[in-house]
Design an enzyme around this catalytic site. Structure first.
Site, PDB file in Angstrom:
ATOM      1  N   LYS A   1       0.822  -1.213   0.000  1.00 37.67           N
ATOM      2  CA  LYS A   1       0.000   0.000   0.000  1.00 37.67           C
ATOM      3  C   LYS A   1       0.854   1.260   0.000  1.00 37.67           C
ATOM      4  CE  LYS A   1      -4.413  -1.331   2.023  1.00 37.67           C
ATOM      5  NZ  LYS A   1      -5.415  -0.952   3.030  1.00 37.67           N
TER       6      LYS A   1
ATOM      7  N   LYS B   1      -6.606  -8.358  -7.757  1.00 38.91           N
ATOM      8  CA  LYS B   1      -7.824  -8.578  -6.977  1.00 38.91           C
ATOM      9  C   LYS B   1      -8.910  -7.576  -7.379  1.00 38.91           C
ATOM     10  CE  LYS B   1      -8.887  -8.582  -2.074  1.00 38.91           C
ATOM     11  NZ  LYS B   1      -8.390  -8.586  -0.689  1.00 38.91           N
TER      12      LYS B   1
ATOM     13  N   LYS C   1     -12.495  -2.201  -4.653  1.00 38.28           N
ATOM     14  CA  LYS C   1     -13.343  -1.014  -4.682  1.00 38.28           C
ATOM     15  C   LYS C   1     -12.523   0.232  -4.953  1.00 38.28           C
ATOM     16  CE  LYS C   1     -13.561  -1.888   0.247  1.00 38.28           C
ATOM     17  NZ  LYS C   1     -14.466  -2.548   1.182  1.00 38.28           N
TER      18      LYS C   1
END
Ligand code: TRP
Length: 337
Positions: free
Chosen positions: A112, A195, A198
Site C-alpha cells: 500500500k 484482486k 473497490k
C-alpha cells in the site's frame, strides 16, 4: 461460546468480491455455535485519505450490504469501529507492545505504501496494531479472514503473546483464523492477475453490490477474456491458471455464485465460446445479486434505520469492550483514579 470478530473497510462501495469472499461467509457463521461481531472499520479506512463528505455514506452502504446479505442485527453485533472508543484505546497500548521490526515485515504495508514509504501515514504503518485491538478488545477466539489478512492475524497472536508474557498474565487468547471452505478470490474483470477492488480507478473492473441488472450485464459482456473457448478442466497448476487468469476468474465467479466446483463448471461449459458462457454468468449473477441489491437500495433510502442498528450495535459492543479495557489498564498499571 466461541466469539467471532471480523471487519470490513468502508473505503468505497461493496464489490462482488467482498460478498463472495467475506460477507456471505459471515452470514453463514451466524448459524453455527458462534457469537459474531461485524465491524465497519472506519478508523482503518482513514489510514489513507477518505473524503469526509463521502465516508458516512460509505459506512452506511457497507452496513446495508451486510444486512441485505442476511447478517441479522438481532443475533450479531453490527457497528462501526469509531463508535466504540475502546478500539483506539487498546490500539495505543498495543503500539507499545508491538515492535517496529514486526511492522517492517508486513507485506500489505509495503504494497500500500509502495515507493512513497516515507510519505505513508503513521496510521497505515500501525494498522496491524489497531487490527489486533479490534479482535482482542473482545477476546475474540476466531476471525474469518481472506488469505491477504493471514499475516495480520499472526501479528495479532504475537501481540497477545508478548502482552501476556511482558505482564506475566494469561489474559488474551491466541485467536484462530477461520479459513472458509473453497477460498473465493475474485479478481478484476479487466486484469485477472489483480484482486477485484473497490479502489480500482476503473468501475468496469468490478461488480458493485449496488449495480443494477443492466450494469452487471454490460460489465460481464465487456469483461476481458482470451480468444480460446472455456477450459474443459480446472487448472492443474498455478502456471496453467496464470496463463488464462481471466478465464478461470469468470469460471470461479460462476462456481461461487452457484455453489458448484470449478470442475462442475468446466464439465458444463468446457469448449463453449466465452460469449455463451458470459450469458449464463450474467443470468446467475443477476438472479443471486438481485434480491440483495434491492434490499440494499431499500435500506439506503432509510439511513435512519441503518443508523439505529449501528447505534444499538455500538452499545452492545461497548458492553463487552469496556470491562476488558478496564482490566487491561489495571494489568498495565494505568491509574484509574
Ligand atoms: N484489515 C482487514 C481488511 O482490510 C479489515 C479488518 C480490520 C479486520 N480489523 C479487522 C478483519 C479485524 C478481521 C479482524 O480486510
Amino acid at each position: 461460546m466461541k466469539r467471532i470478530f471480523s471487519g470490513i473497510q468502508p473505503s468505497g462501495g461493496v464489490t462482488l468480491g467482498n460478498y463472495l469472499g467475506a460477507i456471505r461467509n459471515w452470514a453463514k457463521l451466524q448459524q453455527e455455535d458462534y457469537h459474531c461481531l461485524y465491524c465497519m472499520v472506519d478508523l482503518h479506512a482513514i489510514t489513507v485519505f477518505q473524503d469526509p463528505k463521502a465516508l458516512p455514506q460509505q459506512t452506511r452502504e457497507v452496513t446495508a450490504a451486510l444486512l441485505a446479505a442476511g447478517i441479522d442485527p438481532k443475533t450479531s453485533i453490527v457497528f462501526n469501529q469509531s463508535a466504540v472508543a475502546e478500539h483506539a484505546q487498546l490500539a495505543w497500548i498495543f503500539n507499545c507492545v508491538a515492535r517496529v521490526g514486526w511492522m517492517n515485515r508486513m507485506t500489505q504495508f509495503k504494497e500500500k505504501a509502495g515507493k512513497h514509504r516515507e510519505n505513508a501515514s503513521l496510521g497505515l504503518y500501525a494498522y496491524p496494531a489497531l487490527m489486533a485491538a479490534d479482535i482482542l478488545i473482545y477476546k475474540a477466539t476466531h476471525v474469518p479472514v481472506g488469505d491477504d489478512q493471514k499475516q495480520h492475524l499472526e501479528l495479532t497472536r504475537d501481540v497477545a503473546q508478548k502482552f501476556n508474557s511482558d505482564y506475566g498474565v494469561d489474559y488474551f487468547p491466541l485467536t484462530e483464523p477461520l479459513i472458509y471452505g473453497a477460498a473465493t478470490r475474485v479478481m478484476s474483470l479487466r486484469d485477472g492477475s489483480k484482486k477485484m477492488s473497490k479502489s480500482d480507478p476503473s468501475d468496469m473492473s468490478r461488480i458493485n453490490l449496488i449495480d443494477d441488472a443492466d450494469t452487471i450485464a454490460g460489465k460481464i459482456r465487456k469483461a476481458k477474456t482470451d480468444p480460446e473457448p472455456v477450459p474443459v478442466a480446472p487448472p492443474a497448476s498455478d502456471e496453467e491458471r496464470a496463463a488464462r487468469p481471466e478465464a478461470y476468474n469468470l469460471m470461479g465467479i460462476y462456481a461461487a455464485l452457484t455453489d458448484k466446483s470449478l470442475a462442475e463448471v468446466a464439465d458444463e461449459f468446457g469448449g463453449a465460446p466465452f460469449s455463451a458462457f458470459k450469458g449464463a454468468l450474467t443470468d446467475v449473477a443477476v438472479a443471486v445479486m438481485g434480491p440483495i441489491t434491492a434490499e440494499m437500495r431499500r435500506l439506503m433510502d432509510h439511513p435512519d434505520e441503518i443508523d439505529a442498528i449501528l447505534r444499538r450495535g455500538a452499545e452492545d459492543a461497548r458492553e463487552i469492550a469496556a470491562p476488558i479495557l478496564r482490566e487491561v489498564y489495571d494489568i498495565v498499571g494505568l491509574l484509574r483514579p
